[in-house]
Design a protein around this motif. Structure first.
Motif, PDB file in Angstrom:
ATOM      1  N   GLU A   1     -62.766 -50.445 -27.125  1.00 33.43           N
ATOM      2  CA  GLU A   1     -63.178 -49.169 -27.709  1.00 33.43           C
ATOM      3  C   GLU A   1     -63.631 -49.358 -29.154  1.00 33.43           C
ATOM      4  O   GLU A   1     -64.614 -48.747 -29.591  1.00 33.43           O
ATOM      5  N   ASN A   2     -62.920 -50.211 -29.897  1.00 32.59           N
ATOM      6  CA  ASN A   2     -63.311 -50.477 -31.288  1.00 32.59           C
ATOM      7  C   ASN A   2     -64.690 -51.130 -31.360  1.00 32.59           C
ATOM      8  O   ASN A   2     -65.480 -50.823 -32.256  1.00 32.59           O
ATOM      9  N   ILE A   3     -64.975 -52.027 -30.439  1.00 31.21           N
ATOM     10  CA  ILE A   3     -66.306 -52.661 -30.389  1.00 31.21           C
ATOM     11  C   ILE A   3     -67.367 -51.592 -30.169  1.00 31.21           C
ATOM     12  O   ILE A   3     -68.376 -51.538 -30.871  1.00 31.21           O
ATOM     13  N   TYR A   4     -67.145 -50.704 -29.211  1.00 31.12           N
ATOM     14  CA  TYR A   4     -68.111 -49.638 -28.918  1.00 31.12           C
ATOM     15  C   TYR A   4     -68.275 -48.686 -30.096  1.00 31.12           C
ATOM     16  O   TYR A   4     -69.378 -48.232 -30.387  1.00 31.12           O
ATOM     17  N   THR A   5     -67.190 -48.390 -30.772  1.00 36.19           N
ATOM     18  CA  THR A   5     -67.255 -47.489 -31.922  1.00 36.19           C
ATOM     19  C   THR A   5     -68.173 -48.055 -33.007  1.00 36.19           C
ATOM     20  O   THR A   5     -68.899 -47.308 -33.659  1.00 36.19           O
ATOM     21  N   ARG A   6     -68.154 -49.377 -33.165  1.00 32.65           N
ATOM     22  CA  ARG A   6     -69.054 -49.993 -34.153  1.00 32.65           C
ATOM     23  C   ARG A   6     -70.508 -49.859 -33.740  1.00 32.65           C
ATOM     24  O   ARG A   6     -71.390 -49.721 -34.585  1.00 32.65           O
ATOM     25  N   PHE A   7     -70.797 -49.884 -32.436  1.00 32.37           N
ATOM     26  CA  PHE A   7     -72.175 -49.726 -31.955  1.00 32.37           C
ATOM     27  C   PHE A   7     -72.650 -48.282 -32.055  1.00 32.37           C
ATOM     28  O   PHE A   7     -73.843 -48.024 -32.170  1.00 32.37           O
ATOM     29  N   PHE A   8     -71.739 -47.330 -31.975  1.00 30.59           N
ATOM     30  CA  PHE A   8     -72.078 -45.906 -32.004  1.00 30.59           C
ATOM     31  C   PHE A   8     -71.265 -45.208 -33.092  1.00 30.59           C
ATOM     32  O   PHE A   8     -70.422 -44.352 -32.807  1.00 30.59           O
ATOM     33  N   PRO A   9     -71.517 -45.547 -34.372  1.00 31.76           N
ATOM     34  CA  PRO A   9     -70.690 -45.018 -35.465  1.00 31.76           C
ATOM     35  C   PRO A   9     -70.796 -43.501 -35.661  1.00 31.76           C
ATOM     36  O   PRO A   9     -69.878 -42.893 -36.183  1.00 31.76           O
TER      37      PRO A   9
ATOM     38  N   ASP B   1     -68.844 -40.146 -30.550  1.00 32.66           N
ATOM     39  CA  ASP B   1     -67.507 -40.338 -29.984  1.00 32.66           C
ATOM     40  C   ASP B   1     -67.670 -41.256 -28.777  1.00 32.66           C
ATOM     41  O   ASP B   1     -67.964 -40.805 -27.672  1.00 32.66           O
ATOM     42  N   ALA B   2     -67.503 -42.546 -28.984  1.00 28.86           N
ATOM     43  CA  ALA B   2     -67.769 -43.549 -27.949  1.00 28.86           C
ATOM     44  C   ALA B   2     -66.550 -43.868 -27.092  1.00 28.86           C
ATOM     45  O   ALA B   2     -66.658 -44.606 -26.119  1.00 28.86           O
ATOM     46  N   LYS B   3     -65.394 -43.310 -27.430  1.00 27.72           N
ATOM     47  CA  LYS B   3     -64.147 -43.714 -26.775  1.00 27.72           C
ATOM     48  C   LYS B   3     -64.175 -43.507 -25.254  1.00 27.72           C
ATOM     49  O   LYS B   3     -63.852 -44.416 -24.489  1.00 27.72           O
ATOM     50  N   THR B   4     -64.548 -42.321 -24.794  1.00 28.23           N
ATOM     51  CA  THR B   4     -64.533 -42.028 -23.357  1.00 28.23           C
ATOM     52  C   THR B   4     -65.498 -42.932 -22.605  1.00 28.23           C
ATOM     53  O   THR B   4     -65.163 -43.489 -21.561  1.00 28.23           O
ATOM     54  N   TYR B   5     -66.701 -43.081 -23.140  1.00 24.73           N
ATOM     55  CA  TYR B   5     -67.685 -43.943 -22.480  1.00 24.73           C
ATOM     56  C   TYR B   5     -67.179 -45.383 -22.453  1.00 24.73           C
ATOM     57  O   TYR B   5     -67.283 -46.064 -21.426  1.00 24.73           O
ATOM     58  N   ALA B   6     -66.609 -45.843 -23.553  1.00 26.39           N
ATOM     59  CA  ALA B   6     -66.075 -47.206 -23.615  1.00 26.39           C
ATOM     60  C   ALA B   6     -64.989 -47.413 -22.554  1.00 26.39           C
ATOM     61  O   ALA B   6     -64.917 -48.477 -21.933  1.00 26.39           O
ATOM     62  N   GLN B   7     -64.168 -46.405 -22.327  1.00 29.43           N
ATOM     63  CA  GLN B   7     -63.123 -46.504 -21.307  1.00 29.43           C
ATOM     64  C   GLN B   7     -63.729 -46.699 -19.917  1.00 29.43           C
ATOM     65  O   GLN B   7     -63.242 -47.505 -19.121  1.00 29.43           O
ATOM     66  N   HIS B   8     -64.803 -45.968 -19.630  1.00 28.94           N
ATOM     67  CA  HIS B   8     -65.476 -46.110 -18.331  1.00 28.94           C
ATOM     68  C   HIS B   8     -66.154 -47.474 -18.208  1.00 28.94           C
ATOM     69  O   HIS B   8     -66.092 -48.104 -17.146  1.00 28.94           O
ATOM     70  N   VAL B   9     -66.794 -47.910 -19.273  1.00 33.54           N
ATOM     71  CA  VAL B   9     -67.444 -49.225 -19.244  1.00 33.54           C
ATOM     72  C   VAL B   9     -66.390 -50.310 -19.041  1.00 33.54           C
ATOM     73  O   VAL B   9     -66.566 -51.211 -18.216  1.00 33.54           O
ATOM     74  N   PHE B  10     -65.293 -50.211 -19.772  1.00 34.01           N
ATOM     75  CA  PHE B  10     -64.209 -51.188 -19.634  1.00 34.01           C
ATOM     76  C   PHE B  10     -63.726 -51.238 -18.185  1.00 34.01           C
ATOM     77  O   PHE B  10     -63.590 -52.317 -17.606  1.00 34.01           O
ATOM     78  N   ARG B  11     -63.487 -50.080 -17.594  1.00 29.25           N
ATOM     79  CA  ARG B  11     -63.025 -50.009 -16.198  1.00 29.25           C
ATOM     80  C   ARG B  11     -64.004 -50.723 -15.278  1.00 29.25           C
ATOM     81  O   ARG B  11     -63.610 -51.471 -14.396  1.00 29.25           O
ATOM     82  N   SER B  12     -65.301 -50.513 -15.499  1.00 30.54           N
ATOM     83  CA  SER B  12     -66.297 -51.120 -14.613  1.00 30.54           C
ATOM     84  C   SER B  12     -66.377 -52.635 -14.788  1.00 30.54           C
ATOM     85  O   SER B  12     -66.757 -53.342 -13.862  1.00 30.54           O
ATOM     86  N   PHE B  13     -66.017 -53.146 -15.954  1.00 28.99           N
ATOM     87  CA  PHE B  13     -66.057 -54.587 -16.210  1.00 28.99           C
ATOM     88  C   PHE B  13     -64.765 -55.299 -15.827  1.00 28.99           C
ATOM     89  O   PHE B  13     -64.757 -56.503 -15.607  1.00 28.99           O
ATOM     90  N   ASP B  14     -63.662 -54.568 -15.775  1.00 30.09           N
ATOM     91  CA  ASP B  14     -62.361 -55.168 -15.446  1.00 30.09           C
ATOM     92  C   ASP B  14     -62.297 -55.374 -13.934  1.00 30.09           C
ATOM     93  O   ASP B  14     -61.622 -54.658 -13.212  1.00 30.09           O
ATOM     94  N   THR B  15     -62.992 -56.399 -13.472  1.00 31.51           N
ATOM     95  CA  THR B  15     -63.174 -56.593 -12.033  1.00 31.51           C
ATOM     96  C   THR B  15     -61.886 -56.948 -11.299  1.00 31.51           C
ATOM     97  O   THR B  15     -61.769 -56.689 -10.111  1.00 31.51           O
ATOM     98  N   ASN B  16     -60.913 -57.530 -11.988  1.00 31.28           N
ATOM     99  CA  ASN B  16     -59.655 -57.855 -11.310  1.00 31.28           C
ATOM    100  C   ASN B  16     -58.567 -56.804 -11.570  1.00 31.28           C
ATOM    101  O   ASN B  16     -57.412 -56.996 -11.186  1.00 31.28           O
ATOM    102  N   ASP B  17     -58.945 -55.700 -12.222  1.00 31.14           N
ATOM    103  CA  ASP B  17     -58.033 -54.564 -12.464  1.00 31.14           C
ATOM    104  C   ASP B  17     -56.715 -54.945 -13.129  1.00 31.14           C
ATOM    105  O   ASP B  17     -55.670 -54.369 -12.830  1.00 31.14           O
TER     106      ASP B  17
END
Length: 192
Positions: A50-58, A61-77
């Motif tokens: 989320e902190n990485i995303y916040t730097r890209f979108f200062p 409010d990038a937190k919610t989107y970052a959470q969804h992106v993280f979920r989609s990348f966490d392939t082994n859950d």
């Protein structure tokens, strides 16, 4: 990933990433070195992501989107991203074929990971995307997509599905590839 403290990535992971991404061995080694500096544990937590995303979108409010992106990348859950998941995510979102990007986009919209997208999931992701858009840009959006709900409604209409129907991955990819407006609606590109 084996020994997270190791300063060199395993040959197995290196070979796998060279086959599945567009990155060279040198690039992968540099990415790995930077990853190890930023994440000495060898894993990225949701908060770090989320902190990485916040730097890209200062200005957003990038937190919610970052959470969804993280979920989609966490392939082994497992609740973290290891180096391999991180690099594959980077590859899928920054380069690669459009179809691969759309496969990832499908996983982003498939919030419950059941292999289908519903209209409510489209609305949920559109709400997260909307939080990335600075307020002054929202006022410039077309009337039929100036709220998350209108954006979701417009996007859903491209797939010729009823509100209570589901959308499979192939239908999603085909629908987006056949319509430039749909491609624009599934993402947010900051105005340059």
């Amino acid at each position: 990933m084996g020994n997270a403290k190791s300063s060199a990535m395993s040959k197995e992971i290196l070979e796998d990433l060279k086959l599945t991404t567009k990155f060279s061995q040198n690039e992968l080694s540099q990415w790995y070195e930077n990853f190890q500096k930023q994440c000495p544990s060898g894993r990225i937590s949701p908060e770090e992501f989320e902190n990485i995303y916040t730097r890209f979108f200062p200005d957003s409010d990038a937190k919610t989107y970052a959470q969804h992106v993280f979920r989609s990348f966490d392939t082994n859950d497992d609740g973290t991203l290891d180096f391999k998941e991180y690099i594959i995510a980077l590859h899928m979102t920054s380069g690669g074929r459009t179809e691969r990007k759309l496969e990832w986009a499908f996983s982003l919209f498939d919030v419950d990971k059941n292999g289908y997208i519903t209209k409510s999931e489209v609305t949920e992701i559109c709400q997260a995307i909307f939080k990335l858009i600075p307020k002054d840009e929202v006022s410039k959006l077309p009337k039929d997509e100036n709220t998350p709900e209108k954006r979701a409604e417009k996007l859903w209409s491209f797939f010729n599905k009823k509100d209570n129907e589901r959308l499979a991955e192939g239908e999603f990819i085909q629908g987006v590839m056949e319509n430039d407006s749909a491609l624009r609606l599934i993402q947010y590109e900051p105005v340059k």
